[in-house]
Design an enzyme around this catalytic site. Structure first.
Site, PDB file in Angstrom:
ATOM      1  N   LYS A  47      17.621   6.150  -1.783  1.00  0.00           N
ATOM      2  CA  LYS A  47      16.428   5.402  -1.357  1.00  0.00           C
ATOM      3  C   LYS A  47      16.833   4.109  -0.654  1.00  0.00           C
ATOM      4  O   LYS A  47      16.366   3.813   0.456  1.00  0.00           O
ATOM      5  CB  LYS A  47      15.552   5.089  -2.569  1.00  0.00           C
ATOM      6  CG  LYS A  47      14.453   4.070  -2.288  1.00  0.00           C
ATOM      7  CD  LYS A  47      13.767   3.635  -3.570  1.00  0.00           C
ATOM      8  CE  LYS A  47      12.818   2.479  -3.323  1.00  0.00           C
ATOM      9  NZ  LYS A  47      11.675   2.829  -2.460  1.00  0.00           N
ATOM     10  N   ASN A 145       4.274  17.317  -6.898  1.00  0.00           N
ATOM     11  CA  ASN A 145       4.051  16.053  -6.194  1.00  0.00           C
ATOM     12  C   ASN A 145       5.099  15.815  -5.112  1.00  0.00           C
ATOM     13  O   ASN A 145       5.091  14.780  -4.454  1.00  0.00           O
ATOM     14  CB  ASN A 145       4.060  14.882  -7.184  1.00  0.00           C
ATOM     15  CG  ASN A 145       3.676  13.581  -6.511  1.00  0.00           C
ATOM     16  OD1 ASN A 145       2.598  13.457  -5.962  1.00  0.00           O
ATOM     17  ND2 ASN A 145       4.566  12.606  -6.523  1.00  0.00           N
ATOM     18  N   GLY A 467      -6.139   0.497  -1.447  1.00  0.00           N
ATOM     19  CA  GLY A 467      -5.797  -0.136  -2.719  1.00  0.00           C
ATOM     20  C   GLY A 467      -4.634  -1.093  -2.628  1.00  0.00           C
ATOM     21  O   GLY A 467      -4.788  -2.303  -2.587  1.00  0.00           O
ATOM     22  N   SER A 468      -3.431  -0.540  -2.571  1.00  0.00           N
ATOM     23  CA  SER A 468      -2.245  -1.381  -2.681  1.00  0.00           C
ATOM     24  C   SER A 468      -1.929  -2.076  -1.361  1.00  0.00           C
ATOM     25  O   SER A 468      -2.203  -1.562  -0.279  1.00  0.00           O
ATOM     26  CB  SER A 468      -1.047  -0.534  -3.105  1.00  0.00           C
ATOM     27  OG  SER A 468      -0.807   0.497  -2.167  1.00  0.00           O
ATOM     28  N   CYS A 537      10.094   7.232  -4.341  1.00  0.00           N
ATOM     29  CA  CYS A 537      10.324   7.750  -5.690  1.00  0.00           C
ATOM     30  C   CYS A 537       9.255   7.197  -6.630  1.00  0.00           C
ATOM     31  O   CYS A 537       8.726   6.107  -6.407  1.00  0.00           O
ATOM     32  CB  CYS A 537      11.698   7.332  -6.207  1.00  0.00           C
ATOM     33  SG  CYS A 537      13.081   7.904  -5.200  1.00  0.00           S
ATOM     34  N   ASP A 613      -9.065   7.010  -8.061  1.00  0.00           N
ATOM     35  CA  ASP A 613      -8.212   7.886  -7.253  1.00  0.00           C
ATOM     36  C   ASP A 613      -8.012   9.235  -7.939  1.00  0.00           C
ATOM     37  O   ASP A 613      -7.711   9.299  -9.131  1.00  0.00           O
ATOM     38  CB  ASP A 613      -6.834   7.250  -7.030  1.00  0.00           C
ATOM     39  CG  ASP A 613      -6.903   6.074  -6.072  1.00  0.00           C
ATOM     40  OD1 ASP A 613      -7.877   5.979  -5.329  1.00  0.00           O
ATOM     41  OD2 ASP A 613      -5.969   5.248  -6.086  1.00  0.00           O
ATOM     42  N   HIS A 711       2.267   5.950   6.161  1.00  0.00           N
ATOM     43  CA  HIS A 711       3.635   6.305   5.808  1.00  0.00           C
ATOM     44  C   HIS A 711       4.536   6.344   7.041  1.00  0.00           C
ATOM     45  O   HIS A 711       5.618   6.934   7.009  1.00  0.00           O
ATOM     46  CB  HIS A 711       3.663   7.634   5.058  1.00  0.00           C
ATOM     47  CG  HIS A 711       3.029   7.539   3.706  1.00  0.00           C
ATOM     48  ND1 HIS A 711       3.491   6.693   2.729  1.00  0.00           N
ATOM     49  CD2 HIS A 711       1.942   8.149   3.171  1.00  0.00           C
ATOM     50  CE1 HIS A 711       2.733   6.793   1.650  1.00  0.00           C
ATOM     51  NE2 HIS A 711       1.787   7.670   1.901  1.00  0.00           N
ATOM     52  N   CYS A 743      -4.018   5.851   3.227  1.00  0.00           N
ATOM     53  CA  CYS A 743      -3.562   5.700   1.848  1.00  0.00           C
ATOM     54  C   CYS A 743      -3.284   4.227   1.602  1.00  0.00           C
ATOM     55  O   CYS A 743      -3.556   3.375   2.463  1.00  0.00           O
ATOM     56  CB  CYS A 743      -2.312   6.564   1.627  1.00  0.00           C
ATOM     57  SG  CYS A 743      -1.943   6.928  -0.109  1.00  0.00           S
TER      58      CYS A 743
END
Length: 775
Positions: A47, A145, A467-468, A537, A613, A711, A743
């Site tokens: 990552k 997921n 949201g975030s 992750c 959500d 993304h 998102c």
């Protein structure tokens, strides 16, 4: 799937199980196998290397160096555990389907690929987009997921051998003395998981390209044989789906065409995640070019019966008896009984002990969990422990049963069954009281929206985010800086003139983990990271018992944020299906009741808009159509429970992202949310028609199809967003449209978030003028 698992069994504390037995050196007749391990390690080295590369802090050579070290580490770990069939070509910088797209040179024209080896620039442009071109669609890998980049194919696509990754990684492992089994996504599953490119005739099917991609598979096979490979694995997971006779015929055709290429090689076809239907089983086991077949015998009880009724003589059976999708210790004694029954059918030399699927879907190593108590830890097995379980079973089947290990395993299972800490009688009584009630709000969604508008006074095409927001504070500053960070997010949204605000969620680590910290029945992990896609992750908690809400979880933060603005502030919650991430209705109902209490407390505190959500609703959908109605019935009911008691003037939003939702649109409508926000920009707006644009069913609530991809680092221009919203307004009732990103924004930087949101708001304002003039 996440390693969030529900259990209603347990026990009294036990010491940790004894260390695993030392592995025997592999030898002929050892019945040991293994699927993929996660590409990353517990410290998420991949990552951080990927993100450093994207930020231009390390070079391509630096990224490759980290990747090579990780691959060697994984191969040695598997080898040291005594595993005989060790996979290669399972490491990925983003996902295995995108790797196959690169192998086939199946690059959409917009990325400017002209042949040759595909480099990082084109590879990551397909995954993340670039300054001028959007990324390819991303969706969930079956009912997990994990996400994959959906191939875009057309009749005119020219395939070419664009990546020799499978061969180079086989050679890389061989150079350190480890002979591996290269793993390829099979040709038929690759095409069935693909989609027609935009603008292609409706009569085109991706499966029609099978004859064009098989020559490249033949090249790859030839190079692997030349490099010394003796085994090759084709993953064909679509065999567990409800396939037509035409689709099944494609498997017969493909592997007949590959037969000469596979001569002198042992080839195995691997399926997972569900039972293989009888016709598919008959088709695949009749393939003369294939040496062995791998099946998920954890989720595939009916497949086990098919094997017992017939299995082709002389073929290998890769028996997936160790569950690769959860974090619970295997019932070793039960698995051994299954293996012994199979041994009588196929013979010891042809029986291979395996995990049910890739270990990509579970956490890496239980040894890294320092904060779990000994009792719960004794119940668990992460990827590293599952390898040991495979080897232990293989040894036992060969007559070398480790009695101490089996006894410790049996004690752990008994402990989990008997533990009083997993039972909450009050919660169970509350869930029992739900039976027989439909739990719906009093007014229809259309009438509720009128009541809500009287309070909220929102403009046409109201703007919001999901949201975030990015978090740019260290853990050390975390507690002290939360309100300061929240004020920054609120001020930014007011400056950008967003209509319904969010507080940015600076206090939250993850949409599931945050709630797991505050609900009873959850155990938290320190390094239990599971890859979602690329560098993303998650670290989901474990559900080990009945779930309750001891105290309010979000109310103080939401009310503090509402006090910073006169605009509506959304309360942000994670729904019951998302928190349980598994097809367990009892647990889902327990979480629904916990969320219901939180919703009611938020409303009582003055929060007028609450988002719940449910990103995992589609993720949990069973793969076989016959199993889907019952799942959807209780999952939708659980969502309605969360908000059935609020006033009609309180507006309930839900959000979903990155899945194929079209087939369950009626169920999404049945959730009866006031506003549904949903991923749209990567999927070519294919959801628009399903929500009423020419369809038979009209949704009467608000709809917020995402207008840009969060993304991707790409910042869309206002004109592009205008065009996207305009298309929505042409298909849907523009009076019900919301304008929002796909998102949450936590994966982006503020340098990307600010201009993207500014362009989004500008686009909405331009269209408001046009719509006002037109009306």
């Amino acid at each position: 799937m996440f390693s969030v698992t529900s259990g209603v069994e347990s026990s009294s504390p036990l010491p940790p199980p004894p260390p695993p037995p030392p592995p025997l050196p592999p030898r002929r007749g050892d019945v040991v196998s293994h699927r993929w391990l996660p590409s990353d390690r517990p410290k998420r080295e991949l990552k951080f290397a990927l993100e450093s590369f994207w930020d231009e802090k390390i070079t391509a050579e630096g990224l490759q160096k980290v990747a090579a070290e990780l691959r060697v580490s994984i191969w040695k770990q598997i080898s040291d555990a005594g595993i005989k069939y060790i996979p290669s070509n399972t490491f990925s910088f983003y996902d295995q389907v995108l790797d196959t797209t690169a192998m086939l040179g199946a690059v959409p024209d917009r990325y400017g690929y002209s042949g040759g080896e595909i480099g990082h620039d084109i590879y990551f442009s397909m995954a993340r987009g670039n300054a001028t071109q959007p990324a390819m669609e991303m969706t969930k890998w079956f009912d997990t997921n994990y996400h994959f980049i959906v191939p875009e194919l057309s009749p005119s696509m020219k395939f070419s051998y664009g990546s020799r990754k499978a061969v180079s990684e086989y050679k890389e492992a061989k150079a350190i003395g480890i002979d591996t089994v290269p793993v390829l996504i099979g040709p038929v599953s690759y095409l069935l998981l693909s989609k027609p490119a935009k603008g292609v005739e409706k009569s085109f099917t991706t499966l029609s390209l099978l004859g064009q991609i098989l020559p490249i598979y033949k090249e790859v096979i030839a190079e692997l044989k030349e490099a010394g490979a003796s085994w090759i694995q084709f993953d064909e997971p679509t065999l567990v789906l409800d396939l037509s006779s035409h689709q099944l015929e494609a498997f017969s055709y493909a592997y007949s065409e590959l037969e000469s290429s596979l001569s002198s090689l042992n080839a195995v076809i691997q399926t997972y995640f569900a039972d293989v239907p009888a016709e598919a089983y008959k088709t695949v086991t009749a393939l003369s070019s294939i040496s062995g077949f791998g099946f998920d015998l954890v989720r595939g009880s009916q497949t086990l019966e098919l094997i017992k009724s017939y299995f082709p003589a002389g073929k290998y059976l890769f028996a997936g008896v160790v569950d690769g999708r959860n974090i619970w210790a295997n019932d070793i004694a039960s698995s051994l009984c299954t293996l012994q029954a199979l041994e009588a059918i196929v013979g010891r030399d042809k029986l291979v002990v395996s995990t049910s699927c890739s270990l990509l879907h579970t956490a890496v190593d239980l040894a890294n969990e320092s904060q779990l108590d000994d009792e719960i830890k004794s119940w668990l097995a992460f990827a590293a422990q599952k390898i040991v379980e495979v080897n232990t079973l293989a040894r036992a089947l060969a007559g070398q049963k480790d009695e101490q290990y089996f006894a410790a395993n049996a004690a752990a299972l008994a402990s989990r069954r008997a533990s009083p800490r997993v039972i909450d009688e009050e919660v169970r009584k509350a869930v029992a009281g739900l039976k027989g009630s439909d739990h719906r709000r009093a007014m229809s969604v259309g009438a509720r929206l009128e009541e809500q508008q009287k309070k909220l006074s929102l403009p046409v095409l109201p703007t919001t985010t999901i949201g975030s927001f990015p978090r740019q504070i260290s853990e050390e500053e975390y507690e002290r800086a939360l309100k300061e960070e929240m004020q920054k997010v609120v001020s930014l949204q007011e400056e950008l003139d967003i209509d319904v605000l969010v507080h940015g969620e600076p206090e939250r680590n993850d949409m599931v983990e945050y709630f797991g910290e505050q609900l009873s029945g959850f155990a938290l992990l320190v390094n239990g990271w599971v890859q979602s896609y690329g560098s993303r992750c998650v670290k989901p908690p474990i559900i080990f018992g009945d779930v309750g809400r001891p105290r309010p979880m979000t109310v103080s933060w939401s009310t503090a944020a509402q006090g910073m603005t006169a605009r509506p502030m959304k309360g942000m919650l994670t729904g019951p299906s998302r928190c349980s991430t598994g097809p367990l209705s009892e647990t889902c109902y327990q979480i629904a009741l916990a969320i219901k209490k939180e919703v009611e407390d938020l409303e009582a505190a003055g929060i007028q808009v609450i988002q719940i959500d449910e990103a995992a609703l589609r993720e949990g959908l069973p793969l076989r159509k016959s199993d889907q109605p019952s799942y959807l019935a209780w999952a939708v009911h659980a969502f309605r429970i969360t908000n059935c008691a609020v006033k009609d003037s309180t507006q309930i939003h839900t959000h979903m992202c990155y899945s194929n939702f079209n087939e369950i649109i009626p169920s999404i409508m049945e959730m009866d949310a006031d506003v549904v926000t949903i991923e749209n920009s990567r999927s070519d707006e294919k959801l628009l028609a399903a929500f009423g644009g020419g369809g038979a069913v009209k949704y009467g609530g608000g709809i917020g199809p995402g207008v840009y991809d969060v993304h991707s680092p790409r910042v869309p221009e206002a004109a592009e967003i205008v065009g996207r919203i305009g298309k929505m307004a042409g298909l849907l009732d523009w009076r019900l449209l919301w304008v929002n990103p796909d998102c949450g924004l936590k994966t982006r930087r503020y340098s990307e978030v600010r201009p993207a949101l500014a362009n989004m708001v500008a686009a909405a304002k331009l269209l408001r003028v046009d719509l006002a003039a037109a009306s």
